[in-house]
Design an enzyme around this catalytic site. Structure first.
Site, PDB file in Angstrom:
ATOM      1  N   ARG A  37      -4.640  14.300  46.869  1.00  0.00           N
ATOM      2  CA  ARG A  37      -5.033  12.931  47.170  1.00  0.00           C
ATOM      3  C   ARG A  37      -5.366  12.082  45.945  1.00  0.00           C
ATOM      4  O   ARG A  37      -5.576  10.882  46.062  1.00  0.00           O
ATOM      5  CB  ARG A  37      -6.228  12.938  48.124  1.00  0.00           C
ATOM      6  CG  ARG A  37      -5.826  13.019  49.580  1.00  0.00           C
ATOM      7  CD  ARG A  37      -7.034  13.164  50.475  1.00  0.00           C
ATOM      8  NE  ARG A  37      -7.778  11.939  50.582  1.00  0.00           N
ATOM      9  CZ  ARG A  37      -8.961  11.832  51.196  1.00  0.00           C
ATOM     10  NH1 ARG A  37      -9.498  12.904  51.740  1.00  0.00           N
ATOM     11  NH2 ARG A  37      -9.574  10.706  51.267  1.00  0.00           N
ATOM     12  N   ARG A  94     -38.488  11.310  45.176  1.00  0.00           N
ATOM     13  CA  ARG A  94     -37.372  10.751  45.937  1.00  0.00           C
ATOM     14  C   ARG A  94     -37.852  10.452  47.352  1.00  0.00           C
ATOM     15  O   ARG A  94     -38.610  11.218  47.941  1.00  0.00           O
ATOM     16  CB  ARG A  94     -36.232  11.779  45.970  1.00  0.00           C
ATOM     17  CG  ARG A  94     -35.071  11.417  46.844  1.00  0.00           C
ATOM     18  CD  ARG A  94     -34.108  10.501  46.137  1.00  0.00           C
ATOM     19  NE  ARG A  94     -33.040  10.117  47.041  1.00  0.00           N
ATOM     20  CZ  ARG A  94     -31.856   9.686  46.642  1.00  0.00           C
ATOM     21  NH1 ARG A  94     -31.566   9.603  45.373  1.00  0.00           N
ATOM     22  NH2 ARG A  94     -30.951   9.326  47.524  1.00  0.00           N
ATOM     23  N   ARG A 126     -21.625  10.044  55.727  1.00  0.00           N
ATOM     24  CA  ARG A 126     -20.717  11.181  55.875  1.00  0.00           C
ATOM     25  C   ARG A 126     -20.859  11.792  57.250  1.00  0.00           C
ATOM     26  O   ARG A 126     -21.947  11.821  57.827  1.00  0.00           O
ATOM     27  CB  ARG A 126     -21.030  12.259  54.821  1.00  0.00           C
ATOM     28  CG  ARG A 126     -21.124  11.759  53.401  1.00  0.00           C
ATOM     29  CD  ARG A 126     -19.836  11.123  52.916  1.00  0.00           C
ATOM     30  NE  ARG A 126     -18.726  12.041  53.074  1.00  0.00           N
ATOM     31  CZ  ARG A 126     -18.412  13.003  52.211  1.00  0.00           C
ATOM     32  NH1 ARG A 126     -19.109  13.156  51.117  1.00  0.00           N
ATOM     33  NH2 ARG A 126     -17.392  13.800  52.427  1.00  0.00           N
ATOM     34  N   PRO A 158     -13.307  20.876  47.268  1.00  0.00           N
ATOM     35  CA  PRO A 158     -14.208  21.122  46.147  1.00  0.00           C
ATOM     36  C   PRO A 158     -15.648  20.675  46.293  1.00  0.00           C
ATOM     37  O   PRO A 158     -15.959  19.490  46.327  1.00  0.00           O
ATOM     38  CB  PRO A 158     -13.543  20.388  44.986  1.00  0.00           C
ATOM     39  CG  PRO A 158     -12.122  20.312  45.365  1.00  0.00           C
ATOM     40  CD  PRO A 158     -12.123  20.168  46.835  1.00  0.00           C
ATOM     41  N   GLU A 159     -16.523  21.647  46.357  1.00  0.00           N
ATOM     42  CA  GLU A 159     -17.949  21.462  46.133  1.00  0.00           C
ATOM     43  C   GLU A 159     -18.302  22.477  45.042  1.00  0.00           C
ATOM     44  O   GLU A 159     -17.413  23.124  44.504  1.00  0.00           O
ATOM     45  CB  GLU A 159     -18.755  21.730  47.407  1.00  0.00           C
ATOM     46  CG  GLU A 159     -18.389  20.781  48.542  1.00  0.00           C
ATOM     47  CD  GLU A 159     -19.318  20.917  49.734  1.00  0.00           C
ATOM     48  OE1 GLU A 159     -20.499  21.174  49.530  1.00  0.00           O
ATOM     49  OE2 GLU A 159     -18.835  20.780  50.868  1.00  0.00           O
ATOM     50  N   HIS A 166       4.153  22.934  41.884  1.00  0.00           N
ATOM     51  CA  HIS A 166       4.070  22.182  43.141  1.00  0.00           C
ATOM     52  C   HIS A 166       4.118  20.683  42.826  1.00  0.00           C
ATOM     53  O   HIS A 166       3.662  20.275  41.750  1.00  0.00           O
ATOM     54  CB  HIS A 166       2.758  22.565  43.834  1.00  0.00           C
ATOM     55  CG  HIS A 166       2.605  22.017  45.210  1.00  0.00           C
ATOM     56  ND1 HIS A 166       2.158  20.721  45.440  1.00  0.00           N
ATOM     57  CD2 HIS A 166       2.834  22.584  46.426  1.00  0.00           C
ATOM     58  CE1 HIS A 166       2.127  20.524  46.757  1.00  0.00           C
ATOM     59  NE2 HIS A 166       2.526  21.625  47.366  1.00  0.00           N
ATOM     60  N   LYS A 224     -19.996  19.423  40.208  1.00  0.00           N
ATOM     61  CA  LYS A 224     -18.605  19.524  40.629  1.00  0.00           C
ATOM     62  C   LYS A 224     -17.641  19.247  39.483  1.00  0.00           C
ATOM     63  O   LYS A 224     -16.451  19.042  39.702  1.00  0.00           O
ATOM     64  CB  LYS A 224     -18.344  18.553  41.789  1.00  0.00           C
ATOM     65  CG  LYS A 224     -19.232  18.802  43.012  1.00  0.00           C
ATOM     66  CD  LYS A 224     -19.100  17.694  44.037  1.00  0.00           C
ATOM     67  CE  LYS A 224     -20.173  17.840  45.123  1.00  0.00           C
ATOM     68  NZ  LYS A 224     -20.166  16.697  46.044  1.00  0.00           N
TER      69      LYS A 224
END
Length: 262
Positions: free
Chosen positions: A110, A150, A247, A2-3, A90, A59
């Site tokens: 997860r 930023r 990451r 998921p993004e 499931h 998200k």
DNA sequence: TCAGTTGTTTATAT
DNA sequence: AATATAAACAACTG
């Protein structure tokens, strides 16, 4: 996976299965996925209410009813499945919302992420107060403004959900690759032209991944990213694997240059 | 057995 | 005050 593009797809799946339908019962098979509510409370709160068209912020999936709303985050392994009946449930379907026609399932292997209950729009706003503007509905002027206040590595900024919401590790790597910008470049060193190029690359990547889902993720870049001996789809240079913003990061060392290095 | 994984939060350091 | 880094969360894969 998921993004933003995945969650947009989940939003559409949720809409297809649940919008306009009434909740008959909420089955929680794993209370560990509930973040601010107990299973019996959730069932009591939703039962009898009718889902409206769901929203998405970054998200986050926001599924409102004519009463309370649920907020769903997918972590790295979440999914939404609509089904006409209980067939095919499931073990990782942690929450199942049974409707007056069919059911919608929140699957999450997860269990990073989770499900929140909000009493209404006001509480939705409070729970998502720290989330930045949605990356998909960000115009160029606003994007440039965000970058102006930023500093630091560009990839860290793209991944910061409080700055702009929805971009994950894969989307960030692909957009930076398309824009030919090194993930560890400092924002303050990016020219106006580079920032505009990055905005265009980001839009193109989001457009491809959202509108051609799930094939959109099968772009030239994501087909090679992460594979052993991966090469740049444009110039065939072997990709470099490193860590940026905590990451795993892939980039083309020939096209995405860092000032000061060859 | 062990490293690695599309996300976020927390603690700690700079 | 911001930004950077690492670990933790949890479950599974190769």
């Amino acid at each position: 996976m998921p993004e933003l593009p995945d969650v947009e797809h989940f939003r559409r799946a949720f809409a297809e299965a649940a919008a306009g339908h009434r909740v008959e019962r909420v089955v929680v098979t794993d209370p560990g996925i509930l973040r601010n509510v107990h299973a019996d409370e959730l069932d009591r709160a939703l039962r009898g209410h009718r889902f409206e068209e769901p929203d998405r912020l970054g998200k986050w999936l926001i599924a409102g009813t004519d009463g309370p709303a649920i907020l769903v985050h997918f972590g790295m392994t979440g999914d939404i499945i609509g089904a006409p009946d209980p067939t095919g449930r499931h073990p990782h379907d942690r929450v199942i919302i049974e409707l007056d026609r069919g059911e919608v399932r929140y699957r999450n292997m997860r269990k990073l992420g989770g499900l929140w209950l909000a009493s209404g729009p006001e509480e939705v706003g409070e729970l998502l107060a720290g989330v930045g503007p949605d990356a998909l509905s960000l115009d160029r002027r606003r994007f440039l403004e965000l970058l102006d206040r930023r500093r630091g590595r560009i990839k860290a900024a793209l991944l910061d959900q409080s700055l702009l919401a929805g971009i994950g590790n894969l989307l960030a790597d692909e957009a930076l690759w398309r824009a030919k910008i090194h993930p560890a470049r400092r924002i303050e060193d990016l020219s106006l032209e580079e920032r505009r190029t990055l905005y265009r690359a980001l839009r193109a990547t989001m457009r491809d991944t959202v509108e051609r889902y799930p094939e959109g993720f099968e772009t030239r870049w994501t087909r090679v990213r992460g594979r052993p001996a991966a090469r740049c789809p444009r110039c065939r240079t072997p990709l470099t694997r490193t860590v940026v913003a905590g990451r795993t990061t892939y980039f083309c060392p020939a096209e995405q240059l860092l000032p000061g290095s060859p």
